[in-house]
Design an enzyme around this catalytic site. Structure first.
Site, PDB file in Angstrom:
ATOM      1  N   CYS A 111       0.303  -1.644   0.073  1.00 31.27           N
ATOM      2  CA  CYS A 111      -0.064   0.041  -0.163  1.00 31.27           C
ATOM      3  C   CYS A 111       0.571   0.972   0.618  1.00 31.27           C
ATOM      4  O   CYS A 111       0.253   2.315  -0.320  1.00 31.27           O
ATOM      5  CB  CYS A 111      -1.169  -0.304   1.160  1.00 31.27           C
ATOM      6  SG  CYS A 111      -1.943  -1.705   1.056  1.00 31.27           S
ATOM      7  N   HIS A 249      -3.048   6.723   2.342  1.00 29.53           N
ATOM      8  CA  HIS A 249      -3.575   5.465   1.682  1.00 29.53           C
ATOM      9  C   HIS A 249      -5.510   5.672   1.952  1.00 29.53           C
ATOM     10  O   HIS A 249      -5.001   6.098   3.518  1.00 29.53           O
ATOM     11  CB  HIS A 249      -2.551   4.958   1.807  1.00 29.53           C
ATOM     12  CG  HIS A 249      -3.256   3.338   2.600  1.00 29.53           C
ATOM     13  ND1 HIS A 249      -3.825   3.047   1.392  1.00 29.53           N
ATOM     14  CD2 HIS A 249      -3.556   2.282   2.474  1.00 29.53           C
ATOM     15  CE1 HIS A 249      -4.180   2.069   0.813  1.00 29.53           C
ATOM     16  NE2 HIS A 249      -3.317   1.608   1.989  1.00 29.53           N
ATOM     17  N   ASN A 279     -10.561   0.128   0.030  1.00 29.41           N
ATOM     18  CA  ASN A 279      -8.465  -0.052  -0.704  1.00 29.41           C
ATOM     19  C   ASN A 279      -8.083  -1.229  -1.323  1.00 29.41           C
ATOM     20  O   ASN A 279      -8.538  -1.710  -1.609  1.00 29.41           O
ATOM     21  CB  ASN A 279      -8.497  -0.888   1.248  1.00 29.41           C
ATOM     22  CG  ASN A 279      -6.405  -0.350   1.363  1.00 29.41           C
ATOM     23  OD1 ASN A 279      -5.963  -0.601   0.196  1.00 29.41           O
ATOM     24  ND2 ASN A 279      -6.372  -1.061   2.867  1.00 29.41           N
TER      25      ASN A 279
END
Length: 322
Positions: A111, A249, A279
Site C-alpha cells: 500500500c 492511503h 482500499n
C-alpha cells in the site's frame, strides 16, 4: 533538478460491488462494514487486469499532461497483484503503450508502493538519468482475497492510478519524501506465493490468500503515519499548517479521522474516496489524487502531503507543490 507532476489519470473496473451485494454471499451487512471501515462499495474486476487498468490510467495521465507515449523515458508500476511473475507489469504496460523509449520495472511495497515508486522516479530525475517518468499504482486485489474471510475481503477493491512527472528546473520547490520499512512485523499482513516444489523438495501446500491482523495494522497506521508526515514536513522545512491538502492511503476512515484530529485540521483537508472504491493498495493514493485534480479540489500551486502504509511493513510520506 526538480520534479513536477504534470498529469494524472486513473482507471477502475466497470463492476461496482456494494456492501449489500457482499451481504448476499457472506455473513455481513452494509451497516457492519460502514461502521468499521467507512466503505460502502468497491470496484471488482470481471476480467480487467493490472496491465489493462495501468495502461488506461497511463494514457489518461499522458493526455492530461499533453504528452505522447514515445516521450516517456521511465515506467514504474507499483503492484502486489501482477498477472504473471515475468515479464514485469511495467514492461507489459510499456508494450501496450508503444512507449518504446522507456525503461520499465515493477516495485512491490504494497500500500506504500506509489510513494516508494514516486520517490524512485524522483531519485532518477534528480540524478539526471531520466527527464520524465510514468509512475503507476495498479492492483487487482480481488484475485488474492479469501472471499470467505469477511474481515478482510470487504476492505479491498481493484483499480489503477498514474501520474506523469517531469524534470522542471523552474518548479517552486523540490519534491520531498521519506520511506521506511519494518520487516520484523511483516507477518501481520502477508500473502504467500508459489510453494517450493522440485525433484529434491516439496513444500506442504499452503493457502494463497491475503491474511491480515487488522488490529495490529490499525495500531501501526495511527502511530507511524503522523510521525512519518512530521518527518517529511520537517525535511521540507514546512509545517502542517502550510499543507493545503493531505492525500492519504485509503485504508480505513477511522485512521484518517484519527490523523485529522491529531493534526487539528478538519476533514475538509483530508479528501476521501474509500466509501466508493475501498482500499486499492498501491492504487489508492494516485486514484484519489487524480479524482481531486479533475474535480478541482486540488489546484495548481497547492501544497500537497501524501502518506502510505501497508504490508512489509512499509510506510512513507511525500510533500510537493502541485
Amino acid at each position: 533538478m526538480k520534479m513536477r507532476i504534470l498529469g494524472t489519470g486513473s482507471s477502475l473496473p466497470k463492476n461496482l460491488v456494494t456492501n449489500d451485494d457482499l451481504a448476499k454471499i457472506m455473513d455481513t451487512s452494509d451497516e457492519w462494514i460502514r461502521e468499521r471501515t467507512g466503505i460502502r462499495s468497491r470496484h471488482i474486476s470481471t476480467g480487467e487486469t493490472v496491465v489493462d487498468l495501468a495502461t488506461d490510467a497511463c494514457l489518461k495521465a499522458l493526455e492530461n499532461a499533453g504528452k505522447k507515449p514515445e516521450d516517456v523515458e521511465l515506467i514504474l508500476v507499483a503492484t502486489v497483484s501482477p498477472e504473471v511473475s515475468i515479464p514485469s507489469a511495467a514492461c507489459q504496460v510499456q508494450a501496450k503503450l508503444n512507449a518504446d523509449n522507456a525503461a520499465a520495472f515493477d516495485i512491490n511495497a504494497a500500500c506504500s508502493g506509489f510513494i516508494f515508486a514516486l520517490t524512485t522516479a524522483n531519485a532518477y530525475i534528480q540524478s539526471g538519468m531520466f527527464k520524465n517518468a510514468l509512475v503507476v499504482g495498479a492492483e487487482v486485489l480481488s484475485k488474492i482475497m479469501d472471499w470467505n474471510d469477511r474481515g478482510t475481503c470487504i476492505l479491498f477493491g481493484d483499480g489503477a492510478g498514474a501520474v506523469y512527472v517531469e524534470a522542471d528546473e523552474n518548479a517552486e520547490n523540490d519534491f520531498c519524501s521519506v520511506i521506511h520499512s519494518n520487516g520484523k512485523k511483516g507477518v501481520v499482513l502477508h500473502c504467500p506465493t508459489r510453494d517450493i516444489k522440485n525433484p529434491w523438495y516439496e513444500q506442504e501446500e499452503t493457502v494463497k490468500f491475503v491474511s491480515m491482523d487488522g488490529r495490529e495494522v490499525f495500531k501501526f497506521a495511527v502511530s507511524q503515519v503522523p510521525l512519518c508526515l512530521e518527518e517529511v514536513l520537517e525535511k521540507a522545512n514546512i509545517t502542517k499548517d502550510d499543507v493545503d491538502m493531505f492525500v492519504l492511503h485509503q485504508a480505513n476512515l477511522r485512521i484518517i479521522s484519527s490523523i485529522s484530529k491529531r493534526y487539528e485540521r478538519g476533514m475538509e483537508f483530508f479528501p476521501c474516496n474509500m466509501d466508493r472504491v475501498g482500499n486499492m493498495s498501491s492504487a489508492s493514493i494516485p486514484v484519489l489524487l487524480d479524482e481531486c485534480h479533475r474535480n478541482g479540489t486540488v489546484k495548481k500551486g497547492m501544497k500537497i502531503a501524501m502518506a502510505g502504509f501497508g504490508a512489509g511493513l512499509t510506510y512513507g510520506a511525500a510533500v510537493f507543490t502541485f
